[in-house]
Scaffold this motif. Sequence first.
Motif, short mmCIF file in Angstrom:
data_model
loop_
_atom_site.label_atom_id
_atom_site.label_comp_id
_atom_site.label_asym_id
_atom_site.label_seq_id
_atom_site.Cartn_x
_atom_site.Cartn_y
_atom_site.Cartn_z
N PHE A 1 0.82 -1.21 0.00
CA PHE A 1 0.00 0.00 0.00
C PHE A 1 0.86 1.27 0.00
CE2 PHE A 1 -3.48 -2.81 0.96
CZ PHE A 1 -4.62 -2.12 0.54
N SER A 2 2.05 1.18 0.59
CA SER A 2 2.88 2.38 0.72
C SER A 2 3.31 2.96 -0.62
CB SER A 2 4.13 2.07 1.57
OG SER A 2 5.02 1.22 0.86
N ILE A 3 3.31 2.13 -1.65
CA ILE A 3 3.73 2.62 -2.96
C ILE A 3 2.80 3.73 -3.45
CG2 ILE A 3 2.38 1.00 -4.36
CD1 ILE A 3 6.01 2.12 -4.98
N PHE A 4 1.56 3.73 -2.97
CA PHE A 4 0.61 4.75 -3.40
C PHE A 4 0.87 6.10 -2.72
CE2 PHE A 4 -1.69 0.70 -3.96
CZ PHE A 4 -1.93 0.77 -5.32
N THR A 5 1.78 6.13 -1.74
CA THR A 5 2.10 7.39 -1.08
C THR A 5 3.17 8.17 -1.83
OG1 THR A 5 3.84 6.41 0.30
CG2 THR A 5 1.58 6.34 1.15
N LEU B 1 1.38 14.32 1.40
CA LEU B 1 0.51 14.36 2.57
C LEU B 1 -0.89 13.87 2.22
CD1 LEU B 1 0.12 15.16 5.53
CD2 LEU B 1 -0.49 17.47 4.73
N ILE B 2 -1.40 14.32 1.10
CA ILE B 2 -2.73 13.88 0.66
C ILE B 2 -2.73 12.39 0.33
CG2 ILE B 2 -4.47 14.13 -1.16
CD1 ILE B 2 -3.59 17.10 -1.35
N LEU B 3 -1.71 11.94 -0.39
CA LEU B 3 -1.62 10.53 -0.76
C LEU B 3 -1.47 9.63 0.47
CD1 LEU B 3 0.75 10.70 -3.87
CD2 LEU B 3 -1.71 10.26 -3.87
N LEU C 1 -6.46 5.26 4.58
CA LEU C 1 -7.90 4.95 4.51
C LEU C 1 -8.14 3.68 3.70
CD1 LEU C 1 -9.41 8.53 3.97
CD2 LEU C 1 -9.51 7.13 6.05
N MET C 2 -7.43 3.52 2.58
CA MET C 2 -7.56 2.30 1.77
C MET C 2 -7.12 1.07 2.54
SD MET C 2 -6.50 3.28 -2.16
CE MET C 2 -4.83 3.78 -1.75
N ILE D 1 -1.20 -0.58 12.93
CA ILE D 1 -0.05 0.05 13.58
C ILE D 1 1.14 0.11 12.62
CG2 ILE D 1 1.63 -0.17 15.44
CD1 ILE D 1 -0.66 -1.56 17.06
N ILE D 2 1.44 -1.02 11.99
CA ILE D 2 2.58 -1.03 11.06
C ILE D 2 2.26 -0.18 9.83
CG2 ILE D 2 3.98 -2.49 9.54
CD1 ILE D 2 3.96 -4.62 11.65
N GLY D 3 0.99 -0.12 9.45
CA GLY D 3 0.58 0.74 8.35
C GLY D 3 0.87 2.20 8.64
N LEU D 4 0.56 2.65 9.87
CA LEU D 4 0.85 4.03 10.25
C LEU D 4 2.35 4.31 10.22
CD1 LEU D 4 -1.63 4.55 13.25
CD2 LEU D 4 -1.64 5.79 11.06
N SER D 5 3.15 3.31 10.59
CA SER D 5 4.60 3.50 10.55
C SER D 5 5.10 3.64 9.12
CB SER D 5 5.32 2.34 11.26
OG SER D 5 5.34 1.18 10.46
N VAL D 6 4.55 2.84 8.23
CA VAL D 6 4.95 2.90 6.82
C VAL D 6 4.53 4.23 6.20
CG1 VAL D 6 4.56 1.88 4.54
CG2 VAL D 6 4.98 0.40 6.50
N ILE D 7 3.34 4.72 6.54
CA ILE D 7 2.86 6.00 6.03
C ILE D 7 3.76 7.13 6.53
CG2 ILE D 7 0.95 7.64 6.07
CD1 ILE D 7 0.47 5.09 4.39
N THR D 8 4.16 7.05 7.80
CA THR D 8 5.07 8.05 8.37
C THR D 8 6.40 8.05 7.64
OG1 THR D 8 4.02 7.74 10.53
CG2 THR D 8 6.15 8.85 10.50
#
Length: 482
Positions: free
Chosen positions: A54-58, A89-91, A97-98, A117-124
């Motif tokens: 999912f992080s690739i979409f950021t 930031l938007i991505l 959410l996805m 939790i790990i998703g939030l870390s990857v987004i950060t």
Amino acid sequence: MNAIRRVVKNIGSLFLSRMIGYVLAFVYTLYSARYLGTADFGLISFATAITGLFSIFTDLGLSTLTIREVARDKSQTAKYMGNHGSIKLILSILTMLMLVVYVNFGFNEITKYVVYIIGLSVITDAFGGTFTSIFGAYEQMEYQSLAEIINSVVMCIGVLICVFTNQGVIGVAMVYLISSAVVLVYNFILCSRNYGVIHFQFDFKFWKYLIKTAFPLAITSIFALISFKMNTIMLNYLTTSSVVGEYTAAFNLMQALIFIPTVYSTAILPLFSKLFIDRQDMLAYSYKKSLKYLSLLSIPIAMGTTLLADKIVLFMYGASYANTIPILRLIIWALPAIFLSYVLGTSITSINKQHETLRATFLCLILSLVGNYIFINLFSGEGAAFVTILNEVSMVIFYIYIMHKYGYSVPVKTVLIKPFVASVVMAIVISILNLELFSSIFIGATVYTIMILLLKTIDEDDIKIVGQILPERIVKYLEKIV
């Protein structure tokens, strides 16, 4: 500072940080794998794999584009940083959410919490890429290196605290988030001090240009990452958590070595991008040398790991991971292809032909999906390892074709044949002696080095390159033995 010294400085700082990081990762991975067991360790592995997808979409290729363009024109720093940061930031918000929607279908509560939790870390981490791309563009990788060391230290301390205080899988997942937050704060402070505080910009015309130009990079990254992570995800659906843990143990050992081409390609992207504008003859020369050096490293590693897989797995994970041994013997042969693909992908991007990779990565994605479904059902973890090799080799073949089309050939004799011959001799010696792990590694490295010199793989140009880095006395000694 000349170009070679600058690249070596960047490679050195990144290499040091990765080495420190992987030593610490060895510690906390060893502790967490044994402490959590194959099932919970497999859950952490699944969560990191799915959030990684999912992080690739950021990013959508924006970081690579920023490095390439700012390296060519530093006056664009504020514009790229402000608009890149706004888009990211938007991505990041949309991606989280996805991810939340995805894990709310068919997963138990513990799995959901770990993925959140790990998703939030990857987004950060992904948002922090806005800052690290500027470090890369200015070829100041020492800042990025320190961030990686900080992340590794926090991860190691956090996991050890979880182990010694008997925290569960949720506690281990929280460590990922805490370390990401600490690194983000560090990156923000350092980038603000050196290049100015990030001011979010909303130049929609420029956004359109950024997204359009980065789109091929984004799609290529998405296809490549899905192909690379698909085996872990499909193992989770088609087998058990224990099999996922056994496969991930082998996969992590192979993946740990990917820091070498990652470091190298990160350091050379700004240089290659400028050479394409100023000196295309030097770009072709540097491209061939890069392929040669990475093949000289990766082929003997693959050969040696195949022979010593049982000793490596037992040393790293213990007897309970015996099923990991045949998986490691297979999957390690994806490593030479991965090493070469990093240089090839970076070179393609530097000559502004990133759109050419779309077809190749899409075909590899289809190959990964179909191949994993067939071979995992037939051979479980070993089947996933085989598909990984097939996928990475296919990618290299496609990338070589693209570079060859634009006049950048591959010296097959020095890139493949000589390193392979030297590795075979090394393997024969290791097999005959049958020593313990570290003695085998030392003897193997010595034999391989001698064979490389006897086969005259190192030429005068290589000595000249080394001569710009090492003291003159050492260079003269190398000239005598070569």
